[in-house]
Every structure is written in C-alpha cells, then in structure tokens.
Enzyme design. Structure first.
Site, PDB file in Angstrom:
ATOM      1  N   GLU A 182      22.649   7.902  32.916  1.00  0.00           N
ATOM      2  CA  GLU A 182      22.900   6.646  32.222  1.00  0.00           C
ATOM      3  C   GLU A 182      23.237   6.904  30.749  1.00  0.00           C
ATOM      4  OE1 GLU A 182      19.258   4.593  32.988  1.00  0.00           O
ATOM      5  OE2 GLU A 182      19.496   4.811  35.158  1.00  0.00           O
ATOM      6  N   GLU A 234      18.316   5.357  39.368  1.00  0.00           N
ATOM      7  CA  GLU A 234      17.742   6.708  39.324  1.00  0.00           C
ATOM      8  C   GLU A 234      17.752   7.376  40.685  1.00  0.00           C
ATOM      9  OE1 GLU A 234      17.035   4.805  35.671  1.00  0.00           O
ATOM     10  OE2 GLU A 234      16.500   4.086  37.680  1.00  0.00           O
ATOM     11  N   GLN A 292      17.018   8.852  31.889  1.00  0.00           N
ATOM     12  CA  GLN A 292      17.000   8.474  30.477  1.00  0.00           C
ATOM     13  C   GLN A 292      15.622   8.565  29.830  1.00  0.00           C
ATOM     14  OE1 GLN A 292      18.161   4.325  29.020  1.00  0.00           O
ATOM     15  NE2 GLN A 292      20.082   5.485  28.854  1.00  0.00           N
ATOM     16  N   PHE A 293      14.577   8.132  30.537  1.00  0.00           N
ATOM     17  CA  PHE A 293      13.185   8.309  30.131  1.00  0.00           C
ATOM     18  C   PHE A 293      12.394   8.701  31.376  1.00  0.00           C
ATOM     19  CE2 PHE A 293      14.727   5.595  26.772  1.00  0.00           C
ATOM     20  CZ  PHE A 293      14.034   5.991  25.643  1.00  0.00           C
ATOM     21  N   ALA A 294      11.373   9.536  31.208  1.00  0.00           N
ATOM     22  CA  ALA A 294      10.555   9.927  32.359  1.00  0.00           C
ATOM     23  C   ALA A 294       9.924   8.712  33.036  1.00  0.00           C
ATOM     24  CB  ALA A 294       9.461  10.905  31.925  1.00  0.00           C
ATOM     25  N   ASP A 295       9.704   7.658  32.281  1.00  0.00           N
ATOM     26  CA  ASP A 295       9.145   6.416  32.832  1.00  0.00           C
ATOM     27  C   ASP A 295      10.047   5.796  33.895  1.00  0.00           C
ATOM     28  OD1 ASP A 295       8.814   6.885  29.888  1.00  0.00           O
ATOM     29  OD2 ASP A 295       7.145   5.504  30.158  1.00  0.00           O
ATOM     30  N   TYR A 296      11.337   6.148  33.877  1.00  0.00           N
ATOM     31  CA  TYR A 296      12.299   5.576  34.819  1.00  0.00           C
ATOM     32  C   TYR A 296      12.453   6.418  36.087  1.00  0.00           C
ATOM     33  CZ  TYR A 296      13.989   3.148  30.586  1.00  0.00           C
ATOM     34  OH  TYR A 296      14.106   2.412  29.425  1.00  0.00           O
ATOM     35  N   ILE A 297      11.733   7.507  36.186  1.00  0.00           N
ATOM     36  CA  ILE A 297      11.995   8.470  37.251  1.00  0.00           C
ATOM     37  C   ILE A 297      11.410   8.064  38.602  1.00  0.00           C
ATOM     38  CG2 ILE A 297       9.949   9.979  37.063  1.00  0.00           C
ATOM     39  CD1 ILE A 297      11.976  12.363  37.042  1.00  0.00           C
ATOM     40  N   PRO A 344      11.741   5.508  40.739  1.00  0.00           N
ATOM     41  CA  PRO A 344      12.622   5.147  41.848  1.00  0.00           C
ATOM     42  C   PRO A 344      13.298   6.356  42.511  1.00  0.00           C
ATOM     43  CG  PRO A 344      12.962   3.648  40.020  1.00  0.00           C
ATOM     44  CD  PRO A 344      12.095   4.756  39.515  1.00  0.00           C
ATOM     45  N   HIS A 352       8.238   3.594  27.917  1.00  0.00           N
ATOM     46  CA  HIS A 352       9.116   4.624  27.360  1.00  0.00           C
ATOM     47  C   HIS A 352       8.317   5.799  26.807  1.00  0.00           C
ATOM     48  CE1 HIS A 352      11.541   0.935  27.188  1.00  0.00           C
ATOM     49  NE2 HIS A 352      12.595   1.714  27.311  1.00  0.00           N
TER      50      HIS A 352
END
Length: 338
Positions: free
Chosen positions: A29, A60, A82-87, A89, A129
């Site tokens: 992204e 993701e 983009q951030f580990a918090d988004y990983i 999914p 984030h």
C-alpha cells in the site's frame, strides 16, 4: 563509508537486490509512486519501473497471497505491510500457506518471500499503529523472524532475507527509522548525538540470519534485547557504570541460543527486554531457554521488563515503554540478589 539512517539503509538494500536480480520486486500500500508512508521505497519505482515497485489495493491477505504465487513461480517478492497492526488479515496466508509451502510440496516449491513491516510505538500512533506482534509469528514453524536495531544490520539482514529461500518476516522498529531514542522521556541522560546515522557499506553485503550481535562485553550481567530495546539497554549500562554483556538478538527465529547460553553462564545474571506485552511475549521463551540451559550457573532470578498487558495506550505511550527507569530497577534487582 556512507552514513545512512535505517530508512535509507532499508531502501538501499532493496535497491541493491533489485539492480542485481531481476526477480526481486517490491509492492504494498502506497509503496510505489509515494514511496511508502515512511519513505522506505522512495525512488525505487522511478529507477526500476512500474512493474517492479508498485501499489496494491488495501488488502493485506491479497498482498501476501500474491507474494506466495510469485515466489512459487520463481520471483523473490518483498511485500510491505504498512503497519504491523494491519498484518492480521494476512495471518492465515503467512501461517498456513507461506510457512508451509516447502514442506507440504516436499521441496517442489519454496516461498522466498520477505515481508517488511514497521513495529512498535514512538510516533503517538495509538493502539492501531503501534503494536509489536513478533511472538505471534515466532510460534510458526517455517517462518523466520528478524528485527534490526541499527542501519548497518538493517541493510545486511534485509539482503540476507531477500536471498533466503524461506519466508522471512522483517520487523522494522519505527522509533529507529531516523535514529534511536533514549526510551524514557523522564530521564534523557544519555545523548544520542552521532547515532542518528550509521556507517553502511555501499553495494551488497549480508548479515547472517540467526546470529546475535554482542553490543558490549562484560562480566556483571547479561542483558538480552532486540530492536529499540538494545539502545535502552546500552543507556542503562552506561548510566549505572556496570560491566554488562549486552546481546542484540537481531534474529528471533532462528535464535542464536549459543551466544545467549555462553553469556549467561559467564555472568550468572540475566535481564530480558522487549517492548511487546508481557504475557506470552518472546521474553517468556527466552526465560525458559535460559532456565533450561543455565540453571546451575544462575546467581539470581531472571528478570523481564516488557510492555503492559493492556491494549496499546495512546496518551501513556512513553510510560508503556520499558524505559531506563524500569530497566534500571530490574538490573539492580538482579545484581543485588544473593
């Protein structure tokens, strides 16, 4: 030797590999035209073309799924989350597909995928984030988990990750992107001037995955850390004036257990640091390994300093971090034990 920030070193590693190997490409992204939210891929699209550095939809699971297909067909994708918090999914794709591909195909296919993602706090990004989810991935057999603490290691480890034939999760402490913090606003007693940039060789070089770095050698105590916490450990040792073995793990899986064992058997005392929450954090695994291998050499109980067992706080971010004050207390406890 060039001076680089960690962002510049990471970008240089990708640039070197993309120039050297036409099968290396990067995507995610905002990775392409914009160069990533932290600018780690800035200029790569212009230099290497739209087909080798490009943007993806906000998906993701799709990003990692595409990377697996590419890897199975001979490419070496570097996928950015983009951030580990988004990983999360993409967790099923990573755990059930990428990590198992070599084994389930009996070696017919491999997954030379590098997944880059920023971890940890320090930018007041709040609970979505700022997470440090490394322990969720160190449990997955077949996946390597790497986290650098300085620009030199970041470049060398990333090149090694891209060249690996197995999937690598490459975690980038965002507090270190442009230079380290002292880790504690209350006691900023150590100057970091000169540490914002690090000497990074031009061209290709590698840092071995699974090999820890001895930051300093000493006889009083062993401090085990990784990522941002390495700098906090250094600050505490300097302020206390103690002789400390400080070990920067660099690689959580594979883990350099031999370096840990040799150090703790020498010093007899051990403190473990990480920013992630305490319960089921990677520090618990380290404590178990030290206890199993070094029990008869220990002169004091193993100490562990971590983040809180709470959702990541926003307003209390700097209190959440294991800063100098909390680490100093743990080190003193270990040193003063009979």
């Amino acid at each position: 030797m060039p001076q680089m920030s960690m962002i510049e070193a990471i970008r240089d590693a990708m640039d070197v590999k993309m120039a050297e190997d036409p099968n290396v490409l990067t995507f995610g992204e905002d990775v392409g035209y914009f160069g990533g939210v932290f600018r780690c891929t800035a200029g790569l699209q212009e230099k290497h073309g739209l087909h080798r550095c490009f943007d993806t939809p906000i998906s993701e699971g799709g990003i990692i799924g595409i990377a697996i297909g590419m890897a199975a067909n001979g490419l070496r994708p570097v996928a950015e989350i983009q951030f580990a918090d988004y990983i999360y999914p993409a967790y099923d794709q990573i755990a059930s597909e990428a990590a198992r591909l070599r084994y389930r195909s009996n070696g017919d296919f491999s997954a030379p995928i590098t997944i880059r993602t920023p971890v940890g706090g320090g930018i007041f990004g709040g609970p979505t984030h700022s997470q440090s989810p490394e322990s969720l991935f160190t449990h997955i057999a077949g996946l390597k988990t790497i986290i650098p603490s300085n620009p030199y290691d970041a470049k060398g480890l990333l090149i090694s990750a891209i060249e690996s034939d197995d999937p690598v999760l490459f975690l980038e402490p965002k507090r270190l992107y442009n230079g380290p913090f002292d880790g504690d606003h209350e006691t900023p007693s150590v100057s970091w001037k000169g540490h914002e940039l690090g000497e990074v060789p031009s061209g290709r070089y590698t840092v071995e995955l699974g090999k820890a770095r001895t930051v300093s050698e000493g006889s009083d105590i062993t401090i085990i850390a990784y990522g941002t916490m390495v700098w906090v450990a250094e600050a505490v040792a300097q302020n206390l004036g103690i002789s400390a073995d400080i070990i920067d793990l660099r690689s959580l899986v594979p883990l350099d257990i031999d370096a840990i064992e040799a150090s703790v058997k020498k010093t007899g005392r051990c403190v473990i640091l990480h920013e992630a929450t305490r319960t089921s954090g990677f520090g618990a695994e380290l404590m178990s390994l030290v206890q199993e291998r070094c029990f008869y050499h220990l002169e004091a109980p193993i100490q562990r300093v971590t983040g809180w067992d709470t959702p990541y706080p926003h307003a209390q971010e700097w209190a959440y971090f294991p800063g100098q004050k909390r680490v100093t207390a743990a080190v003193r406890t270990a040193l003063e034990a009979a």
